[in-house]
Design a protein around this motif. Structure first.
Motif, short mmCIF file in Angstrom:
data_model
loop_
_atom_site.label_atom_id
_atom_site.label_comp_id
_atom_site.label_asym_id
_atom_site.label_seq_id
_atom_site.Cartn_x
_atom_site.Cartn_y
_atom_site.Cartn_z
N ILE A 267 0.89 -0.98 -0.07
CA ILE A 267 -0.02 -0.16 0.03
C ILE A 267 0.76 1.23 -0.25
O ILE A 267 0.65 2.31 -0.74
N HIS A 268 1.74 1.28 0.82
CA HIS A 268 2.80 2.29 0.95
C HIS A 268 3.57 2.89 -0.35
O HIS A 268 3.11 3.60 -0.87
N GLU A 269 3.99 1.44 -1.14
CA GLU A 269 4.81 1.62 -2.25
C GLU A 269 3.66 2.30 -3.57
O GLU A 269 3.94 2.97 -4.44
N GLY B 193 1.13 3.96 -3.09
CA GLY B 193 0.85 5.40 -2.77
C GLY B 193 1.94 6.35 -3.33
O GLY B 193 1.62 7.13 -4.02
N HIS B 194 3.21 5.70 -3.52
CA HIS B 194 4.25 6.59 -4.07
C HIS B 194 3.87 6.38 -5.69
O HIS B 194 4.39 7.16 -6.54
N GLY B 195 3.65 5.15 -6.02
CA GLY B 195 3.41 4.75 -7.33
C GLY B 195 2.33 5.65 -8.17
O GLY B 195 2.54 5.96 -9.37
N HIS C 103 6.32 13.20 -1.39
CA HIS C 103 6.19 11.84 -2.10
C HIS C 103 5.89 11.02 -0.75
O HIS C 103 5.11 9.98 -0.99
N GLU C 104 6.47 11.11 0.11
CA GLU C 104 6.33 10.34 1.57
C GLU C 104 4.85 10.52 2.04
O GLU C 104 4.11 9.61 2.60
N SER C 105 4.45 11.81 1.70
CA SER C 105 2.92 12.05 2.13
C SER C 105 1.99 11.08 1.43
O SER C 105 0.97 11.00 2.03
N GLN C 106 2.23 11.01 0.17
CA GLN C 106 1.34 10.01 -0.45
C GLN C 106 1.57 8.76 -0.03
O GLN C 106 0.34 7.94 0.16
N SER C 107 2.37 8.25 0.26
CA SER C 107 2.64 6.72 0.74
C SER C 107 1.90 6.38 1.99
O SER C 107 1.35 5.38 2.30
N ARG C 108 2.66 7.50 2.75
CA ARG C 108 1.88 7.36 4.32
C ARG C 108 0.45 7.61 4.50
O ARG C 108 -0.41 7.14 4.95
N SER D 223 12.28 13.42 5.59
CA SER D 223 11.15 13.46 4.62
C SER D 223 10.10 12.56 5.05
O SER D 223 9.01 12.96 4.90
N TYR D 224 10.30 11.41 5.78
CA TYR D 224 9.28 10.74 6.32
C TYR D 224 8.59 11.44 7.36
O TYR D 224 7.35 11.19 7.26
N THR D 225 8.95 11.90 8.16
CA THR D 225 8.15 12.67 9.11
C THR D 225 7.38 13.61 8.59
O THR D 225 6.25 13.99 8.75
#
Ligand code: ZN
Length: 502
Positions: free
Chosen positions: A265-267, A269-271, A295-300, A420-422
């Motif tokens: 699901i995470h990846e 979201g990036h995709g 980008h991380e906001s989309q996956s998270r 970037s993750y946070t």
């Protein structure tokens, strides 16, 4: 030369750079998915050659001349807003690249290709000392890169700027201090409260069926498998080679549903972000993501706010039961919702729950900051990592594989990426609140397994805008507020407060 011809020439120059990047991304993807072990001897120099070529093209004096002429026309307002943004972003790429000597760029590419393999082996053997020489080389190359790029306060600023333009060490220092102060006591309260039973996800779900189920979820999210694919790898990642060729990877556990499902699901979201980038600006800097934090906001957002939400399981638990009739038949939505939201201090960042995740990032930020400020020596790294984990999470890694060897980033030379993750978690919370108010029946649609309204909303508000707006401006534009931690804190307090009764 006329302004139109200059723009066309600029786009042609960047298209060529983009194509070289695409070739390089494909070689990297291949290295992590199917390259034979002995292939590295040929792969490392090939990647270094492409990195050198990209750099040379990006720094070309002709590109500099074009940008200078076009920047003058931007000031004279002869360009559209999008064209002006294209010139601004192309200029940023050109100027950053021009500051770094070509020799360093090639050395980083070659060193990181070798370090990646060394890291995989060191992690398997749980021996930091086997990876240390590679890390030492990459840190010194990145210190030289930071010096070449220049910075206002500290070398780490120059590295952060690559991933999140405009973000500085001192800004993050304040943010993380505050976040840590808010999160740590809340985590302790949650941990002291009644325990959530994760048994429903810790059953023997057969890996091949796990991936079939996760793939169905990715398809429901709107990930286009005619413009992408999914393969097994040691580390889950998403590689956007082109908007029509987006590659996801997965890994699974025999006795835990979470790594494969939430990883996919995470990846994905990036995709979705990569597949939704503006077609009209493909192969130009405007056709790229706004920042790594975005980008991380989309996956998270997909992983936590959708996949770990109650509405999601109303539709997807019955589907899971179709995939695993003998394993999941007795489960109900509440049991599953609680299980996927188990809060527990853990060693591995990628498997951390929504609440403790940012504490893992605080640790990495502090270590990288000290490493690049010369306040932390490489040989003291394992001790610093273990002490930091204990201070933040109350647990101490028993070996290097559970500790500082767990992440791929350092082996790729990606120092400065972790924050970037946070930032992504914080942006995601704000974006999801905005989506909920723009799409009043969003939760009901998710509960029916209809995830497309959300994807369409994200496509219009975020994906299709590429690098038109910088992260901060994008968040302000979409949500009407400055980026901050309030939405995130409110969401986790509401969710975990209810689940844990605190
Ligand atoms: Zn990610």
């Amino acid at each position: 030369m006329g302004i139109r011809e200059d723009l066309t020439s600029l786009c042609a120059a960047f298209a060529e750079i983009h194509d070289l990047h695409a070739a390089s991304s494909l070689l990297s993807w291949d290295q992590e998915t199917c390259m034979p072990q002995k292939g590295l001897a040929g792969r490392a120099p090939a990647l270094a050659a492409l990195a050198g070529l990209c750099h040379e093209k990006l720094c070309a004096p002709r590109v500099g001349d074009l940008l200078e002429r076009l920047a003058e026309r931007t000031a004279a307002e002869d360009l559209s807003a999008e064209e002006a943004a294209l010139v601004r972003e192309a200029r940023r790429d050109h100027e950053r690249a021009s500051k770094v000597p070509a020799a360093i760029v090639r050395e980083v590419a070659e060193a990181s290709s070798k370090a990646l393999v060394a890291w995989q082996q060191a992690r398997a053997a749980s021996r930091f000392q086997d990876f240390a020489p590679h890390l030492s080389r990459l840190v010194s190359l990145k210190k030289r890169t930071a010096e070449a790029l220049g910075y206002a306060e500290t070398p780490y600023d120059a590295l952060l700027d690559e991933f999140e333009p405009g973000v500085t060490t001192s800004f993050l220092q304040r943010l993380f201090l505050e976040l840590r102060a808010e999160l740590k006591p809340f985590v302790q309260e949650v941990l002291a409260a009644r325990k959530v039973d994760a048994e429903p996800v810790r059953r023997r779900y057969e890996p091949a069926r796990q991936i079939a189920f996760a793939t169905e979820v990715a398809r429901s999210m709107g990930f286009d498998f005619e413009a992408g694919r999914i393969d097994r790898a040691a580390h889950p990642f998403c590689s956007g080679i082109h908007r029509g060729d987006v590659r996801l990877t997965w890994r699974s556990s025999d006795d835990d549903l979470r790594p494969a499902l939430f990883g996919v699901i995470h990846e994905a979201g990036h995709g979705l972000y990569e597949q939704g980038l503006p077609e009209a600006w493909a192969r130009t800097p405007l056709g790229e993501a706004s920042s790594y934090g975005i980008h991380e906001s989309q996956s998270r957002l997909w992983e936590n706010l959708v996949g770990r939400g109650r509405a999601f399981w109303k539709h997807f638990l019955p589907r899971l039961q179709d995939f695993f009739p003998g394993v999941a038949a007795d489960l109900d939505v509440e049991a599953m919702y609680r299980a996927v939201n188990e809060v527990t201090p853990s060693f591995i960042r990628t498997e951390a729950d929504e609440l403790t995740y940012n504490l893992h990032i605080v640790l990495r930020f502090e270590i990288e900051r000290d490493l690049f400020a010369g306040k932390l020596a490489l040989e003291d790294l394992p001790e610093a990592w273990n002490n930091g984990t204990e201070a933040l999470l109350g647990i101490r890694p028993g070996n290097d594989a559970q500790g500082l060897l767990q992440d791929i980033h350092w082996s790729m030379g990606s120092f400065g990426y972790f924050p970037s993750y946070t930032l992504g978690n914080l942006y995601a919370a704000q974006l999801f609140d905005a989506a909920l108010s723009d799409i009043p029946d969003l939760e009901a649609r998710i509960a029916q397994g209809d995830l497309l309204p959300l994807r369409e909303w994200l496509r219009e508000k975020v994906h299709a805008r590429g690098r038109l707006l910088q992260a901060r401006d994008l968040i302000r534009d979409v949500t009407g507020r400055e980026p901050g931690m309030e939405a995130f804190l409110a969401q986790v307090r509401r969710k975990f407060g209810e689940i844990y009764g605190v």
